[in-house]
Design a protein around this motif. Structure first.
Motif, PDB file in Angstrom:
ATOM      1  N   ARG A  67       3.031   6.975   6.853  1.00  0.00           N
ATOM      2  CA  ARG A  67       2.302   6.192   5.850  1.00  0.00           C
ATOM      3  C   ARG A  67       0.808   6.116   6.128  1.00  0.00           C
ATOM      4  N   ILE A  68       0.350   6.840   7.147  1.00  0.00           N
ATOM      5  CA  ILE A  68      -1.098   6.910   7.375  1.00  0.00           C
ATOM      6  C   ILE A  68      -1.631   8.044   6.506  1.00  0.00           C
ATOM      7  N   ILE A  69      -2.482   7.671   5.555  1.00  0.00           N
ATOM      8  CA  ILE A  69      -2.990   8.611   4.549  1.00  0.00           C
ATOM      9  C   ILE A  69      -4.121   9.453   5.127  1.00  0.00           C
TER      10      ILE A  69
ATOM     11  N   VAL B  89      -1.555 -12.621   9.235  1.00  0.00           N
ATOM     12  CA  VAL B  89      -1.437 -11.299   9.854  1.00  0.00           C
ATOM     13  C   VAL B  89      -2.330 -11.212  11.100  1.00  0.00           C
ATOM     14  N   ILE B  90      -3.500 -11.834  11.038  1.00  0.00           N
ATOM     15  CA  ILE B  90      -4.448 -11.711  12.152  1.00  0.00           C
ATOM     16  C   ILE B  90      -4.874 -13.058  12.739  1.00  0.00           C
TER      17      ILE B  90
ATOM     18  N   PRO C  35       0.333  -3.496   4.631  1.00  0.00           N
ATOM     19  CA  PRO C  35       0.377  -4.299   5.849  1.00  0.00           C
ATOM     20  C   PRO C  35      -0.973  -4.304   6.564  1.00  0.00           C
ATOM     21  N   GLY C  36      -1.111  -5.198   7.537  1.00  0.00           N
ATOM     22  CA  GLY C  36      -2.306  -5.222   8.379  1.00  0.00           C
ATOM     23  C   GLY C  36      -3.463  -5.953   7.729  1.00  0.00           C
ATOM     24  N   ALA C  37      -4.650  -5.799   8.339  1.00  0.00           N
ATOM     25  CA  ALA C  37      -5.855  -6.462   7.852  1.00  0.00           C
ATOM     26  C   ALA C  37      -7.062  -5.664   8.299  1.00  0.00           C
TER      27      ALA C  37
ATOM     28  N   ASP D  90       1.896  -4.124  16.876  1.00  0.00           N
ATOM     29  CA  ASP D  90       2.424  -2.853  17.377  1.00  0.00           C
ATOM     30  C   ASP D  90       3.601  -2.344  16.540  1.00  0.00           C
ATOM     31  N   ALA D  91       4.453  -3.266  16.094  1.00  0.00           N
ATOM     32  CA  ALA D  91       5.640  -2.854  15.329  1.00  0.00           C
ATOM     33  C   ALA D  91       5.222  -2.245  13.992  1.00  0.00           C
ATOM     34  N   THR D  92       4.211  -2.862  13.340  1.00  0.00           N
ATOM     35  CA  THR D  92       3.730  -2.340  12.056  1.00  0.00           C
ATOM     36  C   THR D  92       3.095  -0.976  12.254  1.00  0.00           C
ATOM     37  N   LEU D  93       2.322  -0.842  13.328  1.00  0.00           N
ATOM     38  CA  LEU D  93       1.664   0.436  13.605  1.00  0.00           C
ATOM     39  C   LEU D  93       2.701   1.537  13.829  1.00  0.00           C
ATOM     40  N   ALA D  94       3.747   1.194  14.583  1.00  0.00           N
ATOM     41  CA  ALA D  94       4.798   2.184  14.851  1.00  0.00           C
ATOM     42  C   ALA D  94       5.486   2.593  13.550  1.00  0.00           C
ATOM     43  N   SER D  95       5.738   1.641  12.657  1.00  0.00           N
ATOM     44  CA  SER D  95       6.420   2.014  11.408  1.00  0.00           C
ATOM     45  C   SER D  95       5.498   2.828  10.508  1.00  0.00           C
TER      46      SER D  95
END
Lengths: 223, 81
Positions: free
Chosen positions: A161-163, B71-72, A98-100, A150-155
């Motif tokens: 899942r933060i390595i 996504v962004i 997820p994310g970018a 924010d929702a992705t960060l919370a999950s």
């Protein structure tokens, strides 16, 4: 065990990644972006660089390369896959993570030895480390700021899942100091700093990065 | 021949360091009007004939798949007269 290392047009770190694989005790197989055959590899590394010149967005064009179609399919089936730097950007563009990754908040290209802490030791690529272990490996990128909603960060936080996180001052504006993340299954890992440049003290600042590659061997043997 | 324009902008909540840098450069040159600056991308796509609803739908799909990263980024598709 065979580990594929992909070369896109503009990839820089494929040789160091292949060397790290051999250093850890596995066989490195070069994979070409235009060939969708993975040549029997057990795992794949997407190395750093500037694939397709970073045109459009970093990783946006590489994500559609023939080799990626097979890699995406195999990763969804559980094959270990590590994306380093530009490889991390490709994994986000491919929606395997997820994310970018966006421009560093100060706009500068960073090239430095960076301290990070390993936050998750259960993934296919981090089992050789201990929880909270601090390591120093090179960080070199212009677009390393990890962003998500924010929702992705919370999950990511709640599911562990933060390595890895940056230690000290935030180098690039990444949310929650994120340096690397994994998928829910733990087989796909994206990492902004470069473990393949720190596998022995003759050629790197430390040998701290080797653990990512030995982790893979352990996770494959113990599977 | 018609021209289809796709404008891509970072979502409002995503930090835009390039826009911020441009915004900081303007007052140094005496341009004091800007409260804030955001920087985006513009794609100009030429097609044969008039733009049909079906073609616009395809461009919309291409924008979502490749031209923008949802996504962004947000994007708009329009036909330029």
């Amino acid at each position: 065990m065979k580990v594929g290392v992909v070369t896109f047009p503009g990839t820089l770190d494929d040789r160091d990644a292949a060397r790290a694989v051999r250093f850890a005790g596995a066989q490195a197989i070069s994979l070409w972006h235009g060939d969708e055959d993975l040549h029997g590899v057990d795992a794949v590394i997407l190395p750093g660089g500037f694939s397709y010149g970073d045109y459009l967005r970093c990783g946006a064009i590489s994500r559609f390369a023939p080799v990626m179609q097979t890699i995406i399919k195999r990763a969804n089936e559980g094959m270990p896959l590590l994306g380093i730097c530009n490889g991390f950007q490709v994994l986000c563009e491919a929606h395997l993570l997820p994310g970018a990754l966006t421009r560093n908040h100060e706009l500068h290209f960073l090239c430095r030895d960076q301290k990070i802490s390993i936050e998750n030791t259960t993934s296919a690529w981090t089992s050789s480390y201990t929880q909270g272990q601090e390591i120093v490996i090179p960080l070199k990128n212009g677009e390393g700021s990890f962003q998500c909603d924010d929702a992705t960060l919370a999950s990511l936080e709640n599911e562990g899942r933060i390595i890895a996180r940056y230690v000290g001052e935030n180098p690039n504006g990444s949310r929650n100091l994120i340096a690397g993340i994994t998928n829910a299954r733990g087989n796909v890992v994206g990492l902004m700093p470069h473990p393949e440049h720190a596998i022995d003290t003759l050629t790197g600042p430390t040998a701290d990065g080797l653990g990512f590659f030995t982790s893979l061997l352990h996770s494959m043997v113990n599977k | 021949m018609a021209k289809i324009v796709v404008d891509v902008m970072l979502k409002p909540e995503i930090l835009d360091p390039q826009g911020t840098a441009v915004g900081a450069a303007l007052p140094r040159l005496g341009f004091t009007f800007a409260k804030s600056v955001r920087q985006g991308k513009r794609f100009e796509i030429e097609i044969d004939g008039e733009a049909t609803a079906e073609q616009l739908a395809q461009v919309e799909k291409a924008a979502e798949t490749l031209l923008a990263n949802p996504v962004i980024e947000n994007f708009t598709v329009r036909v330029e007269k």
